[in-house]
Design a protein around this motif. Structure first.
Motif, PDB file in Angstrom:
ATOM      1  N   ASN A  48       6.177 138.693  40.380  1.00 31.04           N
ATOM      2  CA  ASN A  48       7.087 139.679  39.810  1.00 31.04           C
ATOM      3  C   ASN A  48       7.060 139.638  38.287  1.00 31.04           C
ATOM      4  O   ASN A  48       7.209 140.647  37.610  1.00 31.04           O
ATOM      5  CB  ASN A  48       8.507 139.412  40.319  1.00 31.04           C
ATOM      6  CG  ASN A  48       9.476 140.497  39.929  1.00 31.04           C
ATOM      7  OD1 ASN A  48       9.266 141.656  40.257  1.00 31.04           O
ATOM      8  ND2 ASN A  48      10.508 140.118  39.210  1.00 31.04           N
ATOM      9  N   ALA A  49       6.858 138.440  37.763  1.00 28.17           N
ATOM     10  CA  ALA A  49       6.905 138.258  36.310  1.00 28.17           C
ATOM     11  C   ALA A  49       5.752 138.962  35.602  1.00 28.17           C
ATOM     12  O   ALA A  49       5.860 139.303  34.431  1.00 28.17           O
ATOM     13  CB  ALA A  49       6.895 136.770  35.969  1.00 28.17           C
ATOM     14  N   ALA A 105       4.349 141.801  36.746  1.00 32.92           N
ATOM     15  CA  ALA A 105       4.238 143.100  37.412  1.00 32.92           C
ATOM     16  C   ALA A 105       3.600 144.157  36.515  1.00 32.92           C
ATOM     17  O   ALA A 105       2.873 145.025  36.989  1.00 32.92           O
ATOM     18  CB  ALA A 105       5.616 143.563  37.890  1.00 32.92           C
ATOM     19  N   GLY A 106       3.866 144.072  35.223  1.00 33.21           N
ATOM     20  CA  GLY A 106       3.295 145.065  34.311  1.00 33.21           C
ATOM     21  C   GLY A 106       1.784 144.976  34.264  1.00 33.21           C
ATOM     22  O   GLY A 106       1.077 145.982  34.352  1.00 33.21           O
ATOM     23  N   ALA A 107       1.289 143.751  34.139  1.00 31.39           N
ATOM     24  CA  ALA A 107      -0.167 143.557  34.102  1.00 31.39           C
ATOM     25  C   ALA A 107      -0.804 143.980  35.429  1.00 31.39           C
ATOM     26  O   ALA A 107      -1.877 144.598  35.448  1.00 31.39           O
ATOM     27  CB  ALA A 107      -0.481 142.094  33.798  1.00 31.39           C
ATOM     28  N   ALA A 144       0.341 146.240  37.469  1.00 26.67           N
ATOM     29  CA  ALA A 144       0.393 147.703  37.551  1.00 26.67           C
ATOM     30  C   ALA A 144      -0.725 148.329  36.727  1.00 26.67           C
ATOM     31  O   ALA A 144      -1.303 149.344  37.110  1.00 26.67           O
ATOM     32  CB  ALA A 144       1.764 148.205  37.081  1.00 26.67           C
ATOM     33  N   GLU A 178       2.633 150.277  40.992  1.00 29.17           N
ATOM     34  CA  GLU A 178       3.546 149.158  41.196  1.00 29.17           C
ATOM     35  C   GLU A 178       3.046 148.291  42.365  1.00 29.17           C
ATOM     36  O   GLU A 178       2.756 148.794  43.438  1.00 29.17           O
ATOM     37  CB  GLU A 178       4.938 149.732  41.498  1.00 29.17           C
ATOM     38  CG  GLU A 178       5.948 148.758  42.042  1.00 29.17           C
ATOM     39  CD  GLU A 178       6.230 147.602  41.109  1.00 29.17           C
ATOM     40  OE1 GLU A 178       6.286 147.816  39.895  1.00 29.17           O
ATOM     41  OE2 GLU A 178       6.378 146.471  41.611  1.00 29.17           O
ATOM     42  N   THR A 213       4.373 144.871  43.190  1.00 29.84           N
ATOM     43  CA  THR A 213       5.125 143.661  43.553  1.00 29.84           C
ATOM     44  C   THR A 213       5.477 143.592  45.037  1.00 29.84           C
ATOM     45  O   THR A 213       5.641 142.509  45.584  1.00 29.84           O
ATOM     46  CB  THR A 213       6.413 143.532  42.716  1.00 29.84           C
ATOM     47  OG1 THR A 213       7.170 144.737  42.819  1.00 29.84           O
ATOM     48  CG2 THR A 213       6.088 143.233  41.271  1.00 29.84           C
ATOM     49  N   ALA A 218       4.753 139.783  44.613  1.00 27.90           N
ATOM     50  CA  ALA A 218       5.851 139.259  43.783  1.00 27.90           C
ATOM     51  C   ALA A 218       6.120 137.790  44.071  1.00 27.90           C
ATOM     52  O   ALA A 218       6.643 137.068  43.226  1.00 27.90           O
ATOM     53  CB  ALA A 218       7.133 140.064  44.021  1.00 27.90           C
TER      54      ALA A 218
END
Lengths: 247, 95
Positions: B17-18, B20-22, B24, B30, B32, B48
């Motif tokens: 989850n930490a 998630a941006g990378a 995505a 998205e 996670t 996630a």
């Protein structure tokens, strides 16, 4: 046109206020913000004149119902590259690159129901605050409890707002533990979060609660394992690990 | 090389989850709540829930059950490399 969550875009710092001596909240205005879900985060990017850039992620503290801006709450990490800049250099009117909202896993919305059991260590409270603020506006039929571990009284993030939420009489309880020092007359917990504390805090909500745990890895592992032993279904326990070790 | 660090001063081990941006950015959506099956032990986890090691060169995601490496992501100036041989599958819901 709503911008893609994974595209970088410029936000404008609208407001800054201190939460504790080392934690500060920043209101950001983001053009074409698509809205977020409580618990999501944004990535933030700083780029130096020579092109060196560094990214960090920060949970969104504000509820989705707040229009026009999002709020990030940032703890100053002494040897960090981004948080000292945010704390010392940034002023209202500055522009900062962000992308998001990001993350669909650590999310609670009123429609999911509850009861809602939140467990936080230090600045792990930030995404949980978005959930509590959201609940206070549109989810008051869901009983909620926050078990919140801080080191010292002065380090309790959102302390006054949490007091107000807990005294609103709408089914929210806030349970504090202070692990390093306590003010005179403190009648809350005084130790790290453990299974007995979780059991006592969870009891009014029952074992069907949806649980969200955010904090340092040790706290998250302790709490998640204990909640499974206490009978919570594992698929209703969501965790987010981060933060300086030790509390 | 960019380090998709989720938090400053954070623990060595984060979770999927930490970053998630990378994820995505790499996968285009998205990720996670996407389940994967660990090729080492067969455990199914959401991305996630994987353990994320971000201090290594690149990012390493490990199975929470057996600690086997599931995904490795390395970004260079020219390209992003995803080593997914530790995942038996990723499962994308048809929408």
């Amino acid at each position: 046109m709503v911008a893609s969550p994974i595209a970088w875009r410029l936000s404008t710092v609208a407001s800054i206020h201190d939460e504790t001596p080392t934690v500060r909240s920043f209101g950001l205005r983001v053009p074409d913000w698509a809205g977020h879900r409580p618990g999501q985060h944004v990535d933030l990017r700083l780029t130096a004149a020579d092109g060196y850039s560094v990214e960090r992620s920060y949970s969104i503290a504000s509820e989705p119902e707040r229009s026009g801006e999002i709020e990030l709450t940032v703890e100053r990490i002494e040897d960090g590259e981004v948080s000292p800049f945010l704390h010392e250099v940034v002023v209202p009117g500055d522009q900062i690159e962000i992308r998001g909202p990001i993350g669909g896993y650590f999310v609670w919305e009123a429609a999911l129901g509850g009861p809602l059991f939140l467990v936080a260590g230090g600045s792990g409270v930030v995404p949980l605050m978005a959930m509590l603020r959201h609940r206070a506006l549109v989810g008051r039929s869901t009983a909620a409890a926050l078990l919140f571990s801080s080191r010292h009284f002065e380090e309790i993030i959102y302390r006054e707002e949490l007091d107000r939420l807990a005294s609103a009489g709408d089914g929210t309880s806030v349970i504090h533990t202070l692990t390093r020092s306590q003010p005179a007359g403190w009648d809350g917990y005084t130790r790290r979060i453990d299974e007995r504390m979780l059991d006592e805090s969870l009891a009014p909500l029952g074992a069907s609660a949806r649980s969200y745990i955010c904090g340092p890895t040790a706290l998250v592992e302790t709490a998640a394992n204990a909640l499974v032993r206490l009978g919570l279904p594992p698929d209703r326990i969501r965790t987010e690990r981060f933060g300086p070790s030790g509390s | 090389m960019r380090v998709p660090a989720r938090f400053e001063g954070g623990d060595e081990v984060l979770d999927g989850n930490a970053i998630a941006g990378a994820l995505a950015v790499v996968f285009g959506s998205e990720m996670t709540e996407v389940p994967e099956r660990c090729a080492h032990c067969g455990t199914v986890s959401l991305l996630a829930e994987l353990r994320a090691y971000i201090r290594a060169p690149g990012t390493v995601l490990r199975c929470p059950a057996c600690n086997g490496v599931v995904l490795r992501i390395v970004e260079t100036d020219e390209a992003t490399y995803v080593d997914a041989r530790g995942a038996a599958y990723l499962r994308f819901e048809r929408r």
